[in-house]
Motif scaffolding. Structure first.
Motif, mmCIF file in Angstrom:
data_model
loop_
_atom_site.group_PDB
_atom_site.id
_atom_site.type_symbol
_atom_site.label_atom_id
_atom_site.label_comp_id
_atom_site.label_asym_id
_atom_site.label_seq_id
_atom_site.Cartn_x
_atom_site.Cartn_y
_atom_site.Cartn_z
ATOM 1 N N ASP A 76 37.455 32.782 10.212
ATOM 2 C CA ASP A 76 36.836 32.002 11.282
ATOM 3 C C ASP A 76 35.348 31.854 11.016
ATOM 4 N N VAL A 77 34.768 30.807 11.614
ATOM 5 C CA VAL A 77 33.344 30.557 11.428
ATOM 6 C C VAL A 77 32.748 30.009 12.727
ATOM 7 N N VAL A 78 31.515 30.420 12.984
ATOM 8 C CA VAL A 78 30.703 29.882 14.066
ATOM 9 C C VAL A 78 29.374 29.487 13.434
ATOM 10 N N ILE A 79 28.866 28.311 13.789
ATOM 11 C CA ILE A 79 27.585 27.859 13.263
ATOM 12 C C ILE A 79 26.538 28.016 14.357
ATOM 13 N N LYS A 80 25.463 28.702 14.026
ATOM 14 C CA LYS A 80 24.352 28.880 14.954
ATOM 15 C C LYS A 80 23.078 28.541 14.206
ATOM 16 N N HIS A 81 22.452 27.443 14.590
ATOM 17 C CA HIS A 81 21.258 26.924 13.930
ATOM 18 C C HIS A 81 21.560 26.713 12.450
ATOM 19 N N HIS A 82 20.915 27.414 11.547
ATOM 20 C CA HIS A 82 21.154 27.215 10.112
ATOM 21 C C HIS A 82 21.901 28.388 9.492
ATOM 22 N N TYR A 83 22.751 29.047 10.292
ATOM 23 C CA TYR A 83 23.523 30.181 9.808
ATOM 24 C C TYR A 83 24.995 30.008 10.173
ATOM 25 N N THR A 87 33.904 35.373 10.167
ATOM 26 C CA THR A 87 34.741 36.542 10.426
ATOM 27 C C THR A 87 35.495 36.882 9.146
ATOM 28 N N ILE A 88 35.430 38.166 8.746
ATOM 29 C CA ILE A 88 36.145 38.637 7.557
ATOM 30 C C ILE A 88 37.018 39.827 7.937
ATOM 31 N N GLY A 95 42.053 51.935 3.061
ATOM 32 C CA GLY A 95 42.913 50.783 2.806
ATOM 33 C C GLY A 95 43.390 50.055 4.047
ATOM 34 N N ASN A 96 42.822 50.379 5.194
ATOM 35 C CA ASN A 96 43.206 49.718 6.433
ATOM 36 C C ASN A 96 42.270 48.538 6.698
ATOM 37 N N PRO A 97 42.830 47.393 7.104
ATOM 38 C CA PRO A 97 41.963 46.244 7.391
ATOM 39 C C PRO A 97 41.218 46.435 8.712
ATOM 40 N N PHE A 98 40.009 45.906 8.768
ATOM 41 C CA PHE A 98 39.238 45.878 10.009
ATOM 42 C C PHE A 98 38.502 44.549 10.075
ATOM 43 N N VAL A 99 37.980 44.241 11.225
ATOM 44 C CA VAL A 99 37.298 42.961 11.429
ATOM 45 C C VAL A 99 35.793 43.183 11.351
ATOM 46 N N ASP A 100 35.119 42.280 10.621
ATOM 47 C CA ASP A 100 33.670 42.334 10.491
ATOM 48 C C ASP A 100 33.157 40.901 10.394
ATOM 49 N N THR A 101 31.858 40.739 10.348
ATOM 50 C CA THR A 101 31.270 39.415 10.178
ATOM 51 C C THR A 101 30.238 39.437 9.060
ATOM 52 N N VAL A 102 30.043 38.277 8.469
ATOM 53 C CA VAL A 102 29.025 38.074 7.448
ATOM 54 C C VAL A 102 28.222 36.851 7.869
#
Length: 188
Positions: A76-83, A87-88, A95-102
């Protein structure tokens, strides 16, 4: 009665949470760019559908670090100004998946168009009764307006108005207050 009050309170809390949540999408359109989060960050031109090279590696975070490798699980992606906030779903040490952002700096995806003064100089021909004003801002776009003189009077009327091709994709970047008031997206 006590049960109803608790239920009403919980409904209000849920509504407040939903209203204040920024909804991320797999596809976001900002200005003339389409941003797609699908195992990476892809950018396409809205009008032609062609891939835009502004998303070619390396993709950098605001500090200048390469985050291209982190986007392989982007959903997923959200655009805020120039960024772009992407969601990754990486794996932790077990080895367990978790949710983070870049956060990805996408400022180079938006063309900053400069317009030279000669493109906006108004011209007048008093003999013919014609005034041409090429850079008139109207409802967020820029028009060329031709004013015709009404007979021999000092009154003028609009004879023609149309989009100014020289001003296509022009945005006033130098005025922060203007960009806050006339932000051309609905992300804030």
């Amino acid at each position: 009665m006590y049960y109803l009050k608790i239920r009403q309170l919980s409904i209000l809390i849920v509504l407040f949470t939903v209203i204040n949540t920024a909804w991320a999408e797999q596809v976001v359109v900002k200005r003339d760019r389409i941003f797609i989060a699908d195992g990476g960050l892809i950018v396409k031109d809205l009008h032609t559908g062609a891939l835009n090279q502004c998303s070619a590696p390396p993709l950098l975070d605001p500090a200048g670090n390469d985050v291209t490798g982190l986007l392989s699980t982007a959903t997923d992606v959200v655009i805020k100004h120039h960024y772009a906030i992407v969601t990754i779903h990486p794996l932790d040490s077990e080895g367990n998946p978790f949710v983070d952002t870049v956060t990805v700096d996408i400022s180079n995806c938006f063309e900053i168009k400069t317009v030279t003064v000669d493109k906006c100089i108004s011209t007048v021909d008093i003999e013919r009764g014609l005034l041409i004003i090429p850079c008139v801002e109207y409802n967020g776009s820029y028009l060329t307006v031709h004013m015709d003189r009404r007979g021999n009077s000092d009154n003028w009327r609009v004879g023609f108005s149309g989009n100014n091709a020289e001003m296509k994709h022009y945005h006033r970047y130098d005025d922060d207050d203007y960009s806050r008031r006339y932000d051309d997206d609905d992300d804030d």
